[in-house]
Write a protein that holds these residues in place. Structure first.
Motif, PDB file in Angstrom:
ATOM      1  N   TYR A  61       0.941  -1.091   0.133  1.00 21.22           N
ATOM      2  CA  TYR A  61       0.020   0.087   0.039  1.00 21.22           C
ATOM      3  C   TYR A  61       0.760   1.201  -0.149  1.00 21.22           C
ATOM      4  O   TYR A  61       0.463   2.168  -0.483  1.00 21.22           O
ATOM      5  CB  TYR A  61      -0.987  -0.151   1.104  1.00 21.22           C
ATOM      6  CG  TYR A  61      -2.106  -0.803   0.948  1.00 21.22           C
ATOM      7  CD1 TYR A  61      -3.175  -0.206   0.083  1.00 21.22           C
ATOM      8  CD2 TYR A  61      -2.464  -1.955   1.589  1.00 21.22           C
ATOM      9  CE1 TYR A  61      -4.326  -1.142  -0.069  1.00 21.22           C
ATOM     10  CE2 TYR A  61      -3.553  -2.849   1.386  1.00 21.22           C
ATOM     11  CZ  TYR A  61      -4.542  -2.223   0.714  1.00 21.22           C
ATOM     12  OH  TYR A  61      -5.559  -2.937   0.437  1.00 21.22           O
TER      13      TYR A  61
ATOM     14  N   GLU B 101       3.892   1.459  -1.438  1.00 18.65           N
ATOM     15  CA  GLU B 101       4.365   1.450  -2.737  1.00 18.65           C
ATOM     16  C   GLU B 101       3.194   2.306  -3.649  1.00 18.65           C
ATOM     17  O   GLU B 101       3.575   3.011  -4.579  1.00 18.65           O
ATOM     18  CB  GLU B 101       4.941   0.261  -3.258  1.00 18.65           C
ATOM     19  CG  GLU B 101       5.304   0.359  -4.639  1.00 18.65           C
ATOM     20  CD  GLU B 101       6.653   1.058  -4.604  1.00 18.65           C
ATOM     21  OE1 GLU B 101       7.222   1.094  -5.773  1.00 18.65           O
ATOM     22  OE2 GLU B 101       7.247   1.527  -3.781  1.00 18.65           O
ATOM     23  N   LEU B 102       2.155   1.641  -3.570  1.00 20.31           N
ATOM     24  CA  LEU B 102       1.029   2.083  -4.453  1.00 20.31           C
ATOM     25  C   LEU B 102       0.603   3.534  -4.201  1.00 20.31           C
ATOM     26  O   LEU B 102       0.480   4.374  -5.074  1.00 20.31           O
ATOM     27  CB  LEU B 102      -0.272   1.196  -3.939  1.00 20.31           C
ATOM     28  CG  LEU B 102      -1.549   1.775  -4.885  1.00 20.31           C
ATOM     29  CD1 LEU B 102      -1.379   1.082  -6.177  1.00 20.31           C
ATOM     30  CD2 LEU B 102      -2.614   1.042  -4.146  1.00 20.31           C
ATOM     31  N   TRP B 103       1.050   4.067  -3.284  1.00 19.89           N
ATOM     32  CA  TRP B 103       0.917   5.628  -3.003  1.00 19.89           C
ATOM     33  C   TRP B 103       2.112   6.440  -3.667  1.00 19.89           C
ATOM     34  O   TRP B 103       1.732   7.302  -4.388  1.00 19.89           O
ATOM     35  CB  TRP B 103       0.904   5.997  -1.398  1.00 19.89           C
ATOM     36  CG  TRP B 103       1.202   7.534  -1.047  1.00 19.89           C
ATOM     37  CD1 TRP B 103       2.138   8.058  -0.796  1.00 19.89           C
ATOM     38  CD2 TRP B 103       0.029   8.242  -1.083  1.00 19.89           C
ATOM     39  NE1 TRP B 103       1.983   9.510  -0.661  1.00 19.89           N
ATOM     40  CE2 TRP B 103       0.608   9.803  -0.960  1.00 19.89           C
ATOM     41  CE3 TRP B 103      -1.396   8.335  -1.586  1.00 19.89           C
ATOM     42  CZ2 TRP B 103      -0.112  10.844  -1.116  1.00 19.89           C
ATOM     43  CZ3 TRP B 103      -2.245   9.700  -1.743  1.00 19.89           C
ATOM     44  CH2 TRP B 103      -1.706  10.831  -1.410  1.00 19.89           C
TER      45      TRP B 103
ATOM     46  N   ILE C 287       3.506   5.471  -6.504  1.00 16.93           N
ATOM     47  CA  ILE C 287       3.527   5.259  -7.969  1.00 16.93           C
ATOM     48  C   ILE C 287       2.009   5.644  -8.431  1.00 16.93           C
ATOM     49  O   ILE C 287       1.987   5.071  -9.739  1.00 16.93           O
ATOM     50  CB  ILE C 287       3.640   3.665  -8.247  1.00 16.93           C
ATOM     51  CG1 ILE C 287       2.834   2.706  -7.631  1.00 16.93           C
ATOM     52  CG2 ILE C 287       5.500   3.271  -7.750  1.00 16.93           C
ATOM     53  CD1 ILE C 287       3.059   1.379  -8.124  1.00 16.93           C
ATOM     54  N   ARG C 288       1.483   6.284  -7.645  1.00 10.48           N
ATOM     55  CA  ARG C 288      -0.026   6.759  -8.303  1.00 10.48           C
ATOM     56  C   ARG C 288      -0.066   7.349  -9.290  1.00 10.48           C
ATOM     57  O   ARG C 288      -1.036   7.461 -10.166  1.00 10.48           O
ATOM     58  CB  ARG C 288      -0.765   7.465  -6.985  1.00 10.48           C
ATOM     59  CG  ARG C 288       0.078   8.626  -6.717  1.00 10.48           C
ATOM     60  CD  ARG C 288      -0.687   9.481  -5.498  1.00 10.48           C
ATOM     61  NE  ARG C 288      -0.225  10.754  -5.112  1.00 10.48           N
ATOM     62  CZ  ARG C 288       0.736  10.959  -4.587  1.00 10.48           C
ATOM     63  NH1 ARG C 288       1.779   9.854  -4.109  1.00 10.48           N
ATOM     64  NH2 ARG C 288       1.105  12.287  -4.517  1.00 10.48           N
TER      65      ARG C 288
ATOM     66  N   ASP D  15       1.710   6.681 -12.024  1.00  5.69           N
ATOM     67  CA  ASP D  15       2.066   5.917 -13.221  1.00  5.69           C
ATOM     68  C   ASP D  15       0.808   4.882 -13.299  1.00  5.69           C
ATOM     69  O   ASP D  15       0.741   3.891 -12.444  1.00  5.69           O
ATOM     70  CB  ASP D  15       3.258   5.094 -13.053  1.00  5.69           C
ATOM     71  CG  ASP D  15       3.671   4.141 -14.100  1.00  5.69           C
ATOM     72  OD1 ASP D  15       2.759   3.798 -14.991  1.00  5.69           O
ATOM     73  OD2 ASP D  15       4.658   3.882 -14.615  1.00  5.69           O
TER      74      ASP D  15
ATOM     75  N   ALA E 152       0.478   1.350 -11.298  1.00  5.15           N
ATOM     76  CA  ALA E 152      -0.501   1.463 -10.294  1.00  5.15           C
ATOM     77  C   ALA E 152      -1.417   0.409 -10.631  1.00  5.15           C
ATOM     78  O   ALA E 152      -1.878  -0.319  -9.421  1.00  5.15           O
ATOM     79  CB  ALA E 152      -1.088   2.875 -10.201  1.00  5.15           C
TER      80      ALA E 152
ATOM     81  N   ASN F 127       0.041  -2.906  -9.806  1.00  6.71           N
ATOM     82  CA  ASN F 127       0.289  -3.115  -8.452  1.00  6.71           C
ATOM     83  C   ASN F 127      -0.974  -3.200  -7.752  1.00  6.71           C
ATOM     84  O   ASN F 127      -1.053  -4.010  -6.539  1.00  6.71           O
ATOM     85  CB  ASN F 127       1.176  -2.116  -7.866  1.00  6.71           C
ATOM     86  CG  ASN F 127       1.752  -2.054  -6.390  1.00  6.71           C
ATOM     87  OD1 ASN F 127       2.546  -2.892  -6.229  1.00  6.71           O
ATOM     88  ND2 ASN F 127       1.278  -1.489  -5.542  1.00  6.71           N
ATOM     89  N   LEU F 128      -2.068  -2.623  -8.085  1.00  4.80           N
ATOM     90  CA  LEU F 128      -3.267  -2.733  -7.279  1.00  4.80           C
ATOM     91  C   LEU F 128      -3.697  -4.043  -7.587  1.00  4.80           C
ATOM     92  O   LEU F 128      -4.375  -4.655  -6.449  1.00  4.80           O
ATOM     93  CB  LEU F 128      -4.532  -1.647  -7.897  1.00  4.80           C
ATOM     94  CG  LEU F 128      -5.675  -1.630  -7.350  1.00  4.80           C
ATOM     95  CD1 LEU F 128      -5.583  -1.217  -6.016  1.00  4.80           C
ATOM     96  CD2 LEU F 128      -6.489  -0.843  -8.175  1.00  4.80           C
TER      97      LEU F 128
ATOM     98  N   SER G 259       5.312  -4.111  -7.541  1.00  2.00           N
ATOM     99  CA  SER G 259       6.034  -3.085  -7.088  1.00  2.00           C
ATOM    100  C   SER G 259       5.761  -2.762  -5.779  1.00  2.00           C
ATOM    101  O   SER G 259       4.642  -2.632  -5.372  1.00  2.00           O
ATOM    102  CB  SER G 259       5.903  -1.685  -8.026  1.00  2.00           C
ATOM    103  OG  SER G 259       6.525  -0.507  -7.457  1.00  2.00           O
TER     104      SER G 259
END
Length: 406
Positions: free
Chosen positions: A59, A61-63, A65-66, A68, A72, A75-76, A181
């Motif tokens: 989570y 990392e998700l923030w 790379i938001r 891209d 994203a 990764n989601l 990611s």
């Protein structure tokens, strides 16, 4: 592979758990079913805690790379399925007492029924047990193939790349292909960071795969149990007043009515307990799967996505849809069987009995009219109609996001 799985499942049979032997062994092997205390329980719970910490890093990392969208979304999809796996494991361990009650009821009831050696009862139990073994093999095979596809995709991408690209990857100019990611507190482009992240991601993929495979197989087998027991109850209610065309005595009829009543009461009671255990998890399951199906569909249609990535994403999407469909299908089967179980009374020879027995038949009919329905939270039921609605909703989200991306 299917035959190998069947042979493996056959070795997991447990006479104390005629139906749930293989699934309980699977749940125990991944640390969800914890019948014994001690060091093994501590180790398994530490593994669950480590998986939760890795989920937090996803989570984070998700923030980062938001911006891209493609990265994203990729990764989601992993983050959401990891969330489902962690929640399944956590709730199963936390609600172990209630799961134990349901499992004990299933095994105790089946052992008592099999001991009587009634032909109809044995046949029905044998049929849904055989079906349950096939479902277990299917789930394990499906998750195993998905796991292998996911972890091998980056390696295949690397070897299918042009030699110039591979040299740039080895020199650190461009990044290596990744499973997903995730955030780590050091440089992921260096050899150590990349290797550490890859090992961590393979471990979390394996963890999520075994959790989902065993949890889903166990749940669907339990749904098959309730459907089979309702079918058995239907067969028993047809023979309330006769046996092979010959009428039975008043006392025998009363005993059969009593047994049918108690049988249905116990099924209603433990189906409600099972529903209370599944409902929160299935609500999260439905919401997340709707988003994941949408995200994966966008990845499939995004320009620049490699062929190998498209292949594993397509296989991943098919596995998600198959899992959700099996939940909805088996829950739907339980619901429709519970609606038709009272038909057995009207197909019995009730017209032969006296007024006293007819009053008992009316009371039994009222009990058998109570239906069993499994829910996904407080908003929807697990049925085929719900499955279709989820697919429609996912397509709507996909259309909306595609327009915004364009």
């Amino acid at each position: 592979m299917r035959e190998m799985l069947k042979k493996y499942v056959a070795r997991l049979e447990d006479p104390n758990h005629p139906l749930l032997g293989p699934t309980l062994r699977g749940l125990q092997s991944c640390g969800m079913w914890q019948p014994n205390s001690g060091l093994s329980r501590i180790i398994y719970n530490l593994i669950h805690l480590a998986a939760t910490l890795i989920l937090v890093s996803l989570y984070v990392e998700l923030w980062f790379i938001r911006a891209d969208l493609e990265l994203a979304l990729k990764n989601l999809s992993f983050t959401m399925i990891t969330t489902v796996g962690v929640v399944k494991a956590g709730t199963f361990v936390a609600w172990q007492t209630y799961w134990r009650d349901v499992i004990q009821f299933v095994s105790t009831l089946e052992r008592s029924q099999l001991q009587k050696k009634e032909k109809t009862t044995s046949t029905i139990i044998e049929d849904y047990t055989k079906y349950s073994r096939n479902v277990t093999c299917f789930f394990w095979g499906l998750i195993a193939s998905t796991f292998l596809t996911v972890i091998l995709a980056p390696l295949v991408d690397f070897f299918l790349s042009f030699s110039e690209q591979r040299e740039l990857m080895l020199n650190g100019t461009i990044p290596f292909p990744e499973l997903m990611s995730s955030w780590v507190p050091f440089d992921k482009t260096k050899a150590f960071g990349y290797c550490f992240q890859t090992v961590e991601q393979i471990m979390i993929c394996f963890y999520v795969a075994v959790i989902n495979a065993n949890y889903d197989a166990n749940t669907v087998v339990l749904l098959s149990f309730f459907r089979g027991q309702l079918e058995l109850l239907l067969a028993k209610s047809k023979k309330l007043f006769s046996e092979d065309g010959n009428p039975v005595s008043y006392s025998e009829s009363m005993e059969r009515i009593k047994q049918c009543h108690m049988h249905h009461l116990s099924l209603i009671k433990y189906s409600k307990i099972l529903n209370s255990l599944l409902s929160p998890v299935m609500f999260l399951y439905v919401v997340i799967f709707s988003l994941m199906i949408c995200a994966i569909a966008i990845l499939l249609t995004t320009e620049g996505t490699t062929t190998m990535t498209r292949m594993w994403v397509a296989e991943y999407l098919a596995a998600l849809i198959a899992q959700l469909f099996l939940y909805c299908w088996h829950s739907n089967e339980v619901y429709f069987m519970s609606e038709s179980v009272d038909r057995g009374i009207y197909e019995s020879e009730w017209w032969r009995c006296g007024v006293g027995l007819r009053r008992c038949v009316v009371l039994l009919g009222g009990q058998l009219r109570k239906t069993i329905i499994f829910e996904a939270g407080p908003f929807t039921n697990l049925t085929i109609a719900t499955f279709v609605a989820i697919l429609k909703g996912s397509y709507s989200y996909y259309t909306l996001l595609s327009k915004n991306k364009g």
